[in-house]
Structures are given as structure tokens and as C-alpha cells.
Design a protein around this motif. Sequence first.
Motif, mmCIF file in Angstrom:
data_model
loop_
_atom_site.group_PDB
_atom_site.id
_atom_site.type_symbol
_atom_site.label_atom_id
_atom_site.label_comp_id
_atom_site.label_asym_id
_atom_site.label_seq_id
_atom_site.Cartn_x
_atom_site.Cartn_y
_atom_site.Cartn_z
ATOM 1 N N GLN A 158 1.313 -1.395 0.330
ATOM 2 C CA GLN A 158 -0.108 0.202 0.409
ATOM 3 C C GLN A 158 1.065 1.049 0.079
ATOM 4 O OE1 GLN A 158 -2.912 0.375 3.258
ATOM 5 N NE2 GLN A 158 -4.688 0.365 1.604
ATOM 6 N N HIS A 159 2.029 0.924 0.578
ATOM 7 C CA HIS A 159 3.223 2.337 0.786
ATOM 8 C C HIS A 159 3.643 2.209 -0.694
ATOM 9 C CE1 HIS A 159 2.163 2.021 4.791
ATOM 10 N NE2 HIS A 159 2.353 3.673 5.529
ATOM 11 N N MET A 160 4.043 1.224 -1.185
ATOM 12 C CA MET A 160 4.967 1.310 -2.317
ATOM 13 C C MET A 160 4.086 1.643 -3.398
ATOM 14 S SD MET A 160 6.326 -2.113 -2.212
ATOM 15 C CE MET A 160 8.114 -2.659 -1.790
ATOM 16 N N LYS A 161 2.795 1.555 -3.686
ATOM 17 C CA LYS A 161 1.701 1.971 -4.667
ATOM 18 C C LYS A 161 1.853 3.573 -4.448
ATOM 19 C CE LYS A 161 -1.360 -1.839 -5.821
ATOM 20 N NZ LYS A 161 -0.961 -2.136 -7.116
ATOM 21 N N TYR A 162 1.556 4.041 -2.976
ATOM 22 C CA TYR A 162 1.294 5.826 -2.872
ATOM 23 C C TYR A 162 2.595 5.840 -3.927
ATOM 24 C CZ TYR A 162 0.966 10.087 -0.442
ATOM 25 O OH TYR A 162 0.752 11.821 -0.273
ATOM 26 N N TYR A 163 3.130 5.821 -3.170
ATOM 27 C CA TYR A 163 4.543 6.434 -4.119
ATOM 28 C C TYR A 163 5.563 6.060 -5.469
ATOM 29 C CZ TYR A 163 5.038 8.075 0.909
ATOM 30 O OH TYR A 163 5.380 8.746 2.044
ATOM 31 N N PHE A 164 5.167 4.901 -5.672
ATOM 32 C CA PHE A 164 5.397 4.382 -6.832
ATOM 33 C C PHE A 164 4.489 3.959 -7.392
ATOM 34 C CE2 PHE A 164 8.893 3.394 -4.272
ATOM 35 C CZ PHE A 164 10.203 4.852 -4.416
ATOM 36 N N PRO A 165 3.139 4.390 -7.985
ATOM 37 C CA PRO A 165 1.817 3.911 -8.512
ATOM 38 C C PRO A 165 2.025 2.607 -9.309
ATOM 39 C CG PRO A 165 1.749 6.994 -8.352
ATOM 40 C CD PRO A 165 3.557 5.561 -7.811
ATOM 41 N N LYS A 166 2.662 2.374 -10.543
ATOM 42 C CA LYS A 166 3.206 1.654 -11.410
ATOM 43 C C LYS A 166 3.474 0.338 -10.463
ATOM 44 C CE LYS A 166 4.179 4.290 -14.847
ATOM 45 N NZ LYS A 166 5.160 4.341 -16.363
ATOM 46 N N THR A 167 3.302 0.532 -8.835
ATOM 47 C CA THR A 167 3.934 -0.977 -8.527
ATOM 48 C C THR A 167 3.147 -1.986 -8.306
ATOM 49 O OG1 THR A 167 4.795 0.701 -6.897
ATOM 50 C CG2 THR A 167 4.753 -2.065 -6.578
#
Length: 312
Positions: free
Chosen positions: A100-109
Motif C-alpha cells: 500500500q505504501h509502495m503504490k502510494y509513492y510508486f503508483p505503477k507498483t
Amino acid sequence: MVCGLFLVSCDQKSKVEKAIEETPVEAVKVERFDKEFFETSPKDLPKLKLKYPYFFSPNIADTVWTNKMQAPIWREVYAEVEKKYPSSEVIQKEVEDLVQHMKYYFPKTKTPKVITLISDMDYTNKAIYADSLVLISLELYLGKEHKFYTFPKYLKQNFEQRQMMPDVVKSFAFRKITPPTDNNLLSQMIYHGKELYLKDLLLPEYTDAEKMGYTPEEIVWCQENESYIWRYFIEREMLFSDEQKLASRFIDEAPFSKFYLEIDNESPGQVGSWIGWQIVRSYMENNDTKLDQMLKMNAKEIFEKSKYKPKK
């Protein structure tokens, strides 16, 4: 009281965390390859190889795998892993929160599939992030005092369940940070500082000690000696030196850092990475730069614009 003094930053953090909580993330699937491997009959190995082809090199004979399935020592390792991790729920929840944190900072995750396994006690690859897969070697997260571990203390202290997500982020960071083009000490310090800064963002509930893989006492030592470490680097003109030994002295995992002084006995390893982290933090506090841009910047520019000053 602290939030009262820093109302803007506290409020900003709560807004960010609220936005992260609202970031949609698919349920993370955890597959227990370790369980399937040791509960599969040797005659059914071909079925397992079809399901997990990436774990079976065509250059390795089937007898190697069937021997491992039946070897008493590996059966014992599996029993200990099962005792520690009877369920995948905790791992699933921690990975979902991280993603969830990854997707916030790196939306293409992408939401990865997690596969747990028992490898060969390879502590250099405890957890691997590979885009759509996260591989976690559970035999290396049984707890630092486990009877199986004959490793040095500075390595064993990170064989805890709490180190899983920092290890995943370390592997994730490798894919996101532009490698340094220079081999000098500063470049290596900033590179690892970027990795640790990613842990700040992606693992906000973790302590600085957990992010570094330190004990709480080791973090305190760095904080209390920050000014001394920095002065040592400056006075000996180490920052822009390409001397190869500097990495093993101040960057690599080690029982202590090598100042070649009495304080070596008290110091933790990786103090150069810790200082690099403080420089990156200072840079991000004093500059309006997007995260993905900072991860690509060269160390010299980050250092010069960081306004970094060690705490007295």
C-alpha cells in the motif's frame, strides 16, 4: 506537545498516512513453497517442478531435491519453520501494508505474489523483491537466539521476523535507486542513505534501529557520535576518496566500523551508511524535490544542497 511544536509537519504526515490507507491494494497471495516441498512425496516431485519451474534448475538432478526432502537436518529445519510460522496471516498483512505504501509513492507498483521457502541459509538473500514476486526464506527469520544459527552476532541480530519487511524494502530499493557512477565514499554513503530514506517512507512504523538492522544501543551510539564520525571523515579527506577499503570499513555489514581507534570496539558497522541517511534526510527537508527525482540524483549534488550539519 511535540506535535504542537511541529503542527504543520505532524498534520502533513497524518494527511499522507490517511491517503496511503485509502490507496487501493489487491489482497496479497502467500504461497508456502516450503510447506509444499517438504510435504510432497519424492515421486510427486515432477508436479512440484511444473508448478514452481523457477525454483528448479535443469542443471540440477532430481536426486538433489529428493535427498533434501528426506534429509533429517532439513526436515528439522522445516519443523522449526512450521512451529514459528504455522500461518501466513501475519506475513500477508505486513506485505499488504508495505505494498500500500509502495503504490502510494510508486503508483505503477504491481501487487506481488509472496512465496515463502527454505533455501540454504543464504543470509545475503533473505528476502528478494522481483517485481511480481516476493521471495522470503523463512529459515532465516526464526529469531536471533535460534539453535541453528552459528553466524556472528551482528548478522544473527537481524534473523528476526521484524526484519522481513526491511529486507524486502532493501531489495525493492535496488530497483528504484540509480547506481552511483563514482566509487568514492560519499557516493556509497548517499546510495545507502537513499535506501534507508525509502524505509522511512515505506515502513513509517519501524524504528531507526530496525531500518538499519541495529540494536537500539547502536543507534544511540551513532546519534551521540555523529559529530565525531563526520569530523573524522572530513579531516582525513575521505568523502571523495576512491580507496576500496573504505567500503568495508564504513559501509558493509560488519561487527564494528574501522576507525582504527579505541572506539572501534563500541561502534556498530555501517556508520557511513547511517551518515549518508542523515544527509539524504536533510536534503529532502531543505529541498522541494520529488522522490523519484532524488533517487536518480548524484551524491555530490545531494550533499551540496542538503545543508547537512551533524548534531552536536
